[in-house]
Design an enzyme around this catalytic site. Structure first.
Site, mmCIF file in Angstrom:
data_model
loop_
_atom_site.group_PDB
_atom_site.id
_atom_site.type_symbol
_atom_site.label_atom_id
_atom_site.label_comp_id
_atom_site.label_asym_id
_atom_site.label_seq_id
_atom_site.Cartn_x
_atom_site.Cartn_y
_atom_site.Cartn_z
ATOM 1 N N LYS A 42 0.814 -1.198 0.000
ATOM 2 C CA LYS A 42 0.000 0.000 0.000
ATOM 3 C C LYS A 42 0.859 1.264 0.000
ATOM 4 O O LYS A 42 0.397 2.347 -0.342
ATOM 5 C CB LYS A 42 -0.877 0.039 1.263
ATOM 6 C CG LYS A 42 -1.826 -1.107 1.423
ATOM 7 C CD LYS A 42 -2.578 -0.976 2.779
ATOM 8 C CE LYS A 42 -3.439 -2.190 3.032
ATOM 9 N NZ LYS A 42 -3.860 -2.250 4.440
ATOM 10 N N GLY A 43 2.080 1.134 0.464
ATOM 11 C CA GLY A 43 2.895 2.307 0.824
ATOM 12 C C GLY A 43 3.110 3.337 -0.263
ATOM 13 O O GLY A 43 3.332 4.507 0.033
ATOM 14 N N GLU A 98 7.885 2.317 -5.834
ATOM 15 C CA GLU A 98 7.939 1.874 -4.434
ATOM 16 C C GLU A 98 7.974 3.091 -3.512
ATOM 17 O O GLU A 98 8.408 4.179 -3.913
ATOM 18 C CB GLU A 98 9.221 1.063 -4.210
ATOM 19 C CG GLU A 98 9.025 -0.437 -4.193
ATOM 20 C CD GLU A 98 8.485 -0.958 -2.860
ATOM 21 O OE1 GLU A 98 7.750 -0.228 -2.153
ATOM 22 O OE2 GLU A 98 8.794 -2.107 -2.539
ATOM 23 N N ASP A 99 7.544 2.890 -2.271
ATOM 24 C CA ASP A 99 7.658 3.968 -1.283
ATOM 25 C C ASP A 99 9.076 4.083 -0.748
ATOM 26 O O ASP A 99 9.634 5.161 -0.649
ATOM 27 C CB ASP A 99 6.653 3.761 -0.131
ATOM 28 C CG ASP A 99 6.746 2.386 0.519
ATOM 29 O OD1 ASP A 99 7.479 1.498 0.008
ATOM 30 O OD2 ASP A 99 6.085 2.179 1.557
ATOM 31 N N ASP A 102 14.543 -0.413 1.664
ATOM 32 C CA ASP A 102 15.183 -0.549 2.971
ATOM 33 C C ASP A 102 16.322 -1.573 2.833
ATOM 34 O O ASP A 102 17.459 -1.203 2.559
ATOM 35 C CB ASP A 102 14.090 -0.985 3.968
ATOM 36 C CG ASP A 102 14.570 -1.109 5.391
ATOM 37 O OD1 ASP A 102 15.524 -0.423 5.762
ATOM 38 O OD2 ASP A 102 13.989 -1.904 6.155
ATOM 39 N N LYS A 130 17.189 3.844 2.012
ATOM 40 C CA LYS A 130 18.073 3.886 3.195
ATOM 41 C C LYS A 130 19.361 3.158 2.817
ATOM 42 O O LYS A 130 19.447 1.940 2.976
ATOM 43 C CB LYS A 130 17.422 3.156 4.371
ATOM 44 C CG LYS A 130 16.139 3.755 4.898
ATOM 45 C CD LYS A 130 15.647 2.900 6.071
ATOM 46 C CE LYS A 130 14.278 3.300 6.546
ATOM 47 N NZ LYS A 130 13.744 2.365 7.565
ATOM 48 N N PHE A 151 13.307 4.534 11.236
ATOM 49 C CA PHE A 151 11.957 4.224 10.765
ATOM 50 C C PHE A 151 11.206 5.521 10.471
ATOM 51 O O PHE A 151 11.206 6.446 11.288
ATOM 52 C CB PHE A 151 11.196 3.392 11.806
ATOM 53 C CG PHE A 151 10.041 2.664 11.206
ATOM 54 C CD1 PHE A 151 10.239 1.464 10.541
ATOM 55 C CD2 PHE A 151 8.759 3.194 11.262
ATOM 56 C CE1 PHE A 151 9.176 0.796 9.940
ATOM 57 C CE2 PHE A 151 7.693 2.535 10.668
ATOM 58 C CZ PHE A 151 7.903 1.335 10.005
ATOM 59 N N VAL A 152 10.571 5.590 9.309
ATOM 60 C CA VAL A 152 9.858 6.807 8.919
ATOM 61 C C VAL A 152 8.404 6.492 8.561
ATOM 62 O O VAL A 152 8.076 5.365 8.185
ATOM 63 C CB VAL A 152 10.541 7.524 7.732
ATOM 64 C CG1 VAL A 152 11.887 8.088 8.129
ATOM 65 C CG2 VAL A 152 10.679 6.596 6.532
ATOM 66 N N ASP A 158 3.584 3.721 6.668
ATOM 67 C CA ASP A 158 2.852 3.528 7.917
ATOM 68 C C ASP A 158 3.711 2.971 9.052
ATOM 69 O O ASP A 158 4.763 2.381 8.822
ATOM 70 C CB ASP A 158 1.694 2.552 7.705
ATOM 71 C CG ASP A 158 2.184 1.114 7.578
ATOM 72 O OD1 ASP A 158 3.066 0.854 6.733
ATOM 73 O OD2 ASP A 158 1.713 0.257 8.354
ATOM 74 N N ARG A 164 -0.277 7.036 7.462
ATOM 75 C CA ARG A 164 -0.144 7.117 6.003
ATOM 76 C C ARG A 164 -0.647 8.457 5.473
ATOM 77 O O ARG A 164 -0.266 8.902 4.404
ATOM 78 C CB ARG A 164 -0.953 5.991 5.334
ATOM 79 C CG ARG A 164 -0.422 4.589 5.577
ATOM 80 C CD ARG A 164 -1.105 3.613 4.634
ATOM 81 N NE ARG A 164 -0.975 2.221 5.051
ATOM 82 C CZ ARG A 164 0.045 1.430 4.740
ATOM 83 N NH1 ARG A 164 1.055 1.908 4.048
ATOM 84 N NH2 ARG A 164 0.069 0.177 5.125
HETATM 85 P P1 IMP Z 1 12.812 -3.938 1.942
HETATM 86 O O1 IMP Z 1 12.424 -5.211 1.275
HETATM 87 O O2 IMP Z 1 13.562 -4.215 3.232
HETATM 88 O O3 IMP Z 1 13.577 -2.977 1.060
HETATM 89 O O4 IMP Z 1 11.500 -3.278 2.474
HETATM 90 C C1 IMP Z 1 10.645 -2.584 1.731
HETATM 91 C C2 IMP Z 1 9.328 -2.415 2.470
HETATM 92 O O5 IMP Z 1 9.474 -2.360 3.904
HETATM 93 C C3 IMP Z 1 8.721 -1.075 2.095
HETATM 94 O O6 IMP Z 1 7.963 -1.182 0.919
HETATM 95 C C4 IMP Z 1 7.916 -0.732 3.330
HETATM 96 O O7 IMP Z 1 6.637 -1.332 3.244
HETATM 97 C C5 IMP Z 1 8.666 -1.368 4.477
HETATM 98 N N1 IMP Z 1 9.528 -0.379 5.189
HETATM 99 C C6 IMP Z 1 10.873 -0.394 5.245
HETATM 100 N N2 IMP Z 1 11.336 0.649 5.972
HETATM 101 C C7 IMP Z 1 10.253 1.352 6.370
HETATM 102 C C8 IMP Z 1 10.076 2.556 7.147
HETATM 103 O O8 IMP Z 1 11.017 3.223 7.623
HETATM 104 N N3 IMP Z 1 8.790 2.971 7.338
HETATM 105 C C9 IMP Z 1 7.716 2.300 6.836
HETATM 106 N N4 IMP Z 1 7.842 1.170 6.103
HETATM 107 C C10 IMP Z 1 9.098 0.696 5.865
#
Ligand code: IMP
Length: 176
Positions: A42-43, A98-99, A102, A130, A151-152, A158, A164
């Site tokens: 959803k992000g 993507e939002d 991470d 990040k 964390f943001v 969210d 959100r």
């Molecule tokens: P990744 O697979 O670790 O890169 O994670 C990606 C997903 O983790 C994002 O699409 C978010 O849904 C969630 N996520 C990672 N960091 C944050 C954050 O700081 N705030 C909110 N959601 C996050």
């Protein structure tokens, strides 16, 4: 939510200016070509809605959703698709929106997942990244902002389903 402090990190104005620039850059890259813009729910929904309005070329919209298999505390790194695309992307130019990147696992998984359907090209855009949290190399073509490994929330992102609706990005900390 109680016991949480929100510290503004990126203002609404900064976001809107950056999104306009990314939209212009995507327009330049794909001038005269059609795009399928894929939002990762959803992000990304807020970034997605602003970004497509900043892109001036013919495009269609589609969405997918993924979830990480978690052991309760840390993501296991495995990703599964919970909502898949509604139309074929074969021979089409696809942009994944993507939002946040991470660890990079979700974006890399999505690129592999979409590549199976033989699109003409796959381009990636993420509002946030990040760099210090990356667990594997993850190339993102269009990045809004590089942020610290905190964390943001806000602008679609969210914490436990909340925040959100904030029009800006904030860091969350516990005040206990
Ligand atoms: P990744 O697979 O670790 O890169 O994670 C990606 C997903 O983790 C994002 O699409 C978010 O849904 C969630 N996520 C990672 N960091 C944050 C954050 O700081 N705030 C909110 N959601 C996050």
């Amino acid at each position: 939510m109680e016991n949480l402090r929100l510290s503004p990190l990126i203002s609404e104005e900064e976001i809107q200016e950056r999104v306009r620039k990314i939209g212009a850059a995507i327009t330049d890259k794909f001038r005269g070509q059609e795009l399928v813009v894929v939002g990762v729910l959803k992000g990304s929904f807020m970034f997605y809605a602003d970004l497509i309005r900043a892109i001036d070329t013919d495009l269609t919209c589609d969405f997918c959703a993924v979830s990480s298999y978690a052991d309760g505390i840390v993501s296991s790194g495995e990703v599964k698709v919970t909502l898949d695309l509604s139309r074929s992307i074969r021979d089409r130019n696809v942009i994944v929106v993507e939002d946040i990147v991470d660890t990079g696992l979700t974006m890399n998984f999505l690129k592999r997942h979409l590549a199976v359907h033989k699109p003409k090209s796959i381009t990636t855009a993420s509002l946030l990244i990040k760099p210090d949290a990356l667990k594997e190399k993850c190339d993102v073509d269009f990045v809004g902002f590089k942020i610290p490994n905190d964390f943001v929330v806000g602008y679609g992102l969210d914490y436990q389903g909340y925040f959100r609706n904030l029009p800006y990005i904030a860091q969350v900390s516990n005040i206990n």
